[in-house]
Design an enzyme around this catalytic site. Structure first.
Site, PDB file in Angstrom:
ATOM      1  N   GLU A  61      -7.258  42.915 -38.693  1.00  0.00           N
ATOM      2  CA  GLU A  61      -7.408  42.357 -37.358  1.00  0.00           C
ATOM      3  C   GLU A  61      -6.829  43.232 -36.250  1.00  0.00           C
ATOM      4  O   GLU A  61      -5.816  43.910 -36.418  1.00  0.00           O
ATOM      5  CB  GLU A  61      -6.755  40.971 -37.284  1.00  0.00           C
ATOM      6  N   HIS A 121      -9.885  33.306 -33.808  1.00  0.00           N
ATOM      7  CA  HIS A 121     -10.802  34.371 -33.424  1.00  0.00           C
ATOM      8  C   HIS A 121     -11.630  33.936 -32.221  1.00  0.00           C
ATOM      9  O   HIS A 121     -12.187  32.837 -32.235  1.00  0.00           O
ATOM     10  CB  HIS A 121     -11.763  34.693 -34.570  1.00  0.00           C
ATOM     11  N   CYS A 157      -3.477  30.433 -34.115  1.00  0.00           N
ATOM     12  CA  CYS A 157      -4.124  31.732 -34.266  1.00  0.00           C
ATOM     13  C   CYS A 157      -5.596  31.500 -34.574  1.00  0.00           C
ATOM     14  O   CYS A 157      -5.977  30.428 -35.035  1.00  0.00           O
ATOM     15  CB  CYS A 157      -3.455  32.585 -35.331  1.00  0.00           C
TER      16      CYS A 157
END
Length: 197
Positions: free
Chosen positions: A132, A85, A83
């Site tokens: 998020e 960004h 995971c």
């Protein structure tokens, strides 16, 4: 580990440290600006773009990773395969493929979009907030792993029953069940009904 500016920077090609910027988005996932990584995660959190990857082996087992103890956010907890960004302007698919290779030293043989999910998960240990808009991806992994020890403490392939057992006794990331539940329709399509996801 204390939260310092060094934990939210990356090294450029000339060796200097630049702050990592995240894409801020509105409730529809439309980009509205950028923020430094730490600032975006400090309470109450700023809604930003993220991605979560779920990779499976040929037996339909999910690859979990335990986050390295040196990570400033949720160190030592178990979570999904990868995971992170995207950089501002980077497509979530490209970011998911890039980070999977950077963290695990292996690229998926198949990677497909699996929808999005929006959540707000505070981390009581660090005081940081995961606010998020998360792009989900599922795929297959056939290459051997070579994890980066700065990112990954351990890995494990698990069946649904093994995941339930591990989830009952180990600590998982605050976002793990949210992203897994949102990705389940795509996971079932990928692995087939016999895998039990």
């Amino acid at each position: 580990m204390p939260i310092t500016p060094a934990t939210a920077t990356h090294r450029t090609s000339n060796g200097t440290a630049d702050p990592i910027l995240l894409e801020l988005v509105d409730e529809d996932g439309v980009t509205i600006g950028t923020a430094e990584k730490l600032a975006a995660h400090q309470a109450p959190g700023q809604l930003h773009r993220a991605f979560s990857v779920f990779l499976f082996d040929e037996r339909g087992r999910l690859l979990l990773q335990q986050r390295a103890l040196g990570k400033y956010h949720s160190p030592g907890v178990w979570s999904n395969t990868c995971c992170g960004h995207p950089y501002p302007g980077e497509a979530p698919f490209a970011a998911a493929a890039r980070r999977t290779y950077e963290e695990l030293g292996a690229s998926p043989s198949l990677l497909a979009e699996a929808g999005t999910v929006r959540y707000n998960h505070p981390d009581p240990d660090s005081g940081l907030v995961e606010q998020e808009y998360n792009h989900l991806f599922v795929g297959l992994l056939q290459a051997p792993l070579n994890p980066d020890p700065d990112e990954v403490g351990a890995t494990a392939f698990v069946t649904p029953a093994e995941l339930a057992e591990r989830h009952a006794k180990d600590t998982f990331s605050s976002w793990f069940m949210t992203v897994l539940d949102a990705a389940r329709p795509a996971v079932r399509e990928l692995t087939g009904p016999s895998a039990g996801w």
